[in-house]
Design an enzyme around this catalytic site. Structure first.
Site, PDB file in Angstrom:
ATOM      1  N   GLU A   1       6.352   7.749  -2.570  1.00  0.00           N
ATOM      2  CA  GLU A   1       4.950   8.191  -2.469  1.00  0.00           C
ATOM      3  C   GLU A   1       4.824   9.383  -1.527  1.00  0.00           C
ATOM      4  OE1 GLU A   1       3.235   4.343  -1.572  1.00  0.00           O
ATOM      5  OE2 GLU A   1       3.736   3.699  -3.618  1.00  0.00           O
TER       6      GLU A   1
ATOM      7  N   SER B   1       8.034  -3.890  -7.159  1.00  0.00           N
ATOM      8  CA  SER B   1       7.454  -5.083  -7.798  1.00  0.00           C
ATOM      9  C   SER B   1       8.199  -6.373  -7.468  1.00  0.00           C
ATOM     10  CB  SER B   1       7.358  -4.884  -9.323  1.00  0.00           C
ATOM     11  OG  SER B   1       6.547  -3.771  -9.622  1.00  0.00           O
TER      12      SER B   1
ATOM     13  N   ASN C   1       6.209  -3.107   3.410  1.00  0.00           N
ATOM     14  CA  ASN C   1       5.608  -1.777   3.508  1.00  0.00           C
ATOM     15  C   ASN C   1       4.141  -1.926   3.144  1.00  0.00           C
ATOM     16  OD1 ASN C   1       4.765   0.864   3.213  1.00  0.00           O
ATOM     17  ND2 ASN C   1       6.028   1.285   1.387  1.00  0.00           N
TER      18      ASN C   1
ATOM     19  N   LYS D   1       1.833   0.138   3.281  1.00  0.00           N
ATOM     20  CA  LYS D   1       1.190   1.364   2.766  1.00  0.00           C
ATOM     21  C   LYS D   1      -0.156   1.547   3.482  1.00  0.00           C
ATOM     22  CE  LYS D   1       3.855   0.794  -1.374  1.00  0.00           C
ATOM     23  NZ  LYS D   1       4.033   1.044  -2.794  1.00  0.00           N
TER      24      LYS D   1
ATOM     25  N   HIS E   1      10.072   7.806   1.306  1.00  0.00           N
ATOM     26  CA  HIS E   1       9.476   6.938   0.279  1.00  0.00           C
ATOM     27  C   HIS E   1       8.958   7.807  -0.873  1.00  0.00           C
ATOM     28  CE1 HIS E   1       6.715   4.215  -1.734  1.00  0.00           C
ATOM     29  NE2 HIS E   1       7.393   3.228  -1.181  1.00  0.00           N
TER      30      HIS E   1
ATOM     31  N   GLY F   1       4.946  -0.239  -7.562  1.00  0.00           N
ATOM     32  CA  GLY F   1       3.511  -0.287  -7.849  1.00  0.00           C
ATOM     33  C   GLY F   1       3.197  -0.568  -9.314  1.00  0.00           C
TER      34      GLY F   1
ATOM     35  N   GLU G   1      14.699   2.251  -4.827  1.00  0.00           N
ATOM     36  CA  GLU G   1      13.368   1.967  -5.356  1.00  0.00           C
ATOM     37  C   GLU G   1      13.118   2.824  -6.590  1.00  0.00           C
ATOM     38  OE1 GLU G   1      10.471   0.168  -2.349  1.00  0.00           O
ATOM     39  OE2 GLU G   1      10.309   2.315  -2.196  1.00  0.00           O
TER      40      GLU G   1
HETATM   41  P1  PGA Z   1       5.646  -2.578  -4.650  1.00  0.00           P
HETATM   42  O1  PGA Z   1       6.020  -1.328  -3.720  1.00  0.00           O
HETATM   43  O2  PGA Z   1       6.378  -3.768  -4.106  1.00  0.00           O
HETATM   44  O3  PGA Z   1       4.154  -2.719  -4.536  1.00  0.00           O
HETATM   45  O4  PGA Z   1       6.091  -2.236  -6.054  1.00  0.00           O
HETATM   46  C1  PGA Z   1       7.308  -1.208  -3.194  1.00  0.00           C
HETATM   47  C2  PGA Z   1       7.378  -0.006  -2.280  1.00  0.00           C
HETATM   48  O5  PGA Z   1       6.764   1.022  -2.567  1.00  0.00           O
HETATM   49  O6  PGA Z   1       8.051  -0.028  -1.216  1.00  0.00           O
END
Ligand code: PGA
Length: 251
Positions: free
Chosen positions: A98, A213, A10, A12, A96, A174, A168
């Site tokens: 976010e 992460s 992803n 982003k 997601h 993040g 998640e």
């Molecule tokens: P990250 O994000 O691996 O940077 O923690 C995962 C995600 O939001 O899909």
């Protein structure tokens, strides 16, 4: 039953045509011989055409990070399911955290997008997860159960035959604080058991990814858990060596 592992990147809101070309070429070369798992990159909308041009014919699929639930119409700024199909997408992220937190998306709208994606022939990847406060209050199963039910209640358990689920935890996304493999396994088991109450066969075959992460260093231990069927990767998906390392662990 052996579920084939799946790694989804992803990106982003990261990328540029010049940088993407280098990254995608490295990924294609890096995973060419990893034939025992599946790989997807979810790129920002403007780069779908580029992803299609560089990935077609490889063993890396591509998809988007969101979609609109409506077929077409006066919806400024929105992108329809058919447009994603038009650019060769196979997968699309739905719900997601976010999107839920920063763009006010809800269980209802996530469920509608999930359904619209499937109707168009895309595989939706439904993202679920609890916040730190919710975990600390012991609400993890309540929250994740509610997010899963938002789709199952409306559309039936059958829709999970052509879908992917992703756990998640918000506190792991993040951050530099991944869930432990045991913490992930516990929630993945909860999700699978909840589906099994409706349909044991679908519960056995649906892939449940872990996200938050993930790195090349921690992926193998995570993927060794019996109910973790791969990963949804943010930051590590825009670094070729990291992403390829995670794909190697899945393979
Ligand atoms: P990250 O994000 O691996 O940077 O923690 C995962 C995600 O939001 O899909």
């Amino acid at each position: 039953m052996m579920r084939r592992k799946l790694v989804v990147g992803n990106w982003k809101m990261h990328g540029s045509t010049a940088g993407n070309r280098v990254l995608l070429e490295k990924i294609v070369n890096g995973v060419r011989d990893y034939r025992n798992a599946d790989y997807v990159v979810c790129v920002p909308y403007p780069y779908l055409y580029q992803a299609q041009s560089l990935l077609q014919g490889s063993n890396v699929m591509w998809g988007a990070q969101n979609l609109c639930a409506t077929k077409d119409g006066a919806l400024t700024g929105a992108v329809s399911p058919a447009m994603l199909v038009d650019f060769g997408c196979t997968h699309v992220l739905v719900g997601h955290s976010e999107r839920r937190l920063q763009f006010h998306e809800t269980d209802d709208t996530a469920a509608a997008r999930f359904h619209a994606a499937q109707e168009a022939g895309l595989i939706p990847i439904l993202c679920m997860g609890e916040s730190r406060e919710e975990r600390d209050s012991d609400w993890t199963e309540f929250i994740v159960g509610r997010q899963l039910d938002s789709v199952m209640r409306r559309y039936g358990v059958e829709v999970l035959r052509r879908a992917v689920l992703a756990y998640e935890p918000l506190w792991a996304v993040g951050s530099d604080n991944p869930a432990t493999p045991d913490q992930a396994e516990e929630v993945h088991q909860f999700i699978r058991n909840r589906i099994a109450r409706c349909d044991p066969e679908i519960a056995r075959q649906v892939r449940i990814l872990y996200g938050g992460s993930l790195t090349a260093a921690n992926a193998a231990a995570m993927f060794a858990m019996p109910n973790v069927d791969g990963g949804l990767v943010g930051r590590a998906s825009i670094k070729a060596e990291e992403f390829i390392g995670i794909c190697r662990a899945a393979n």
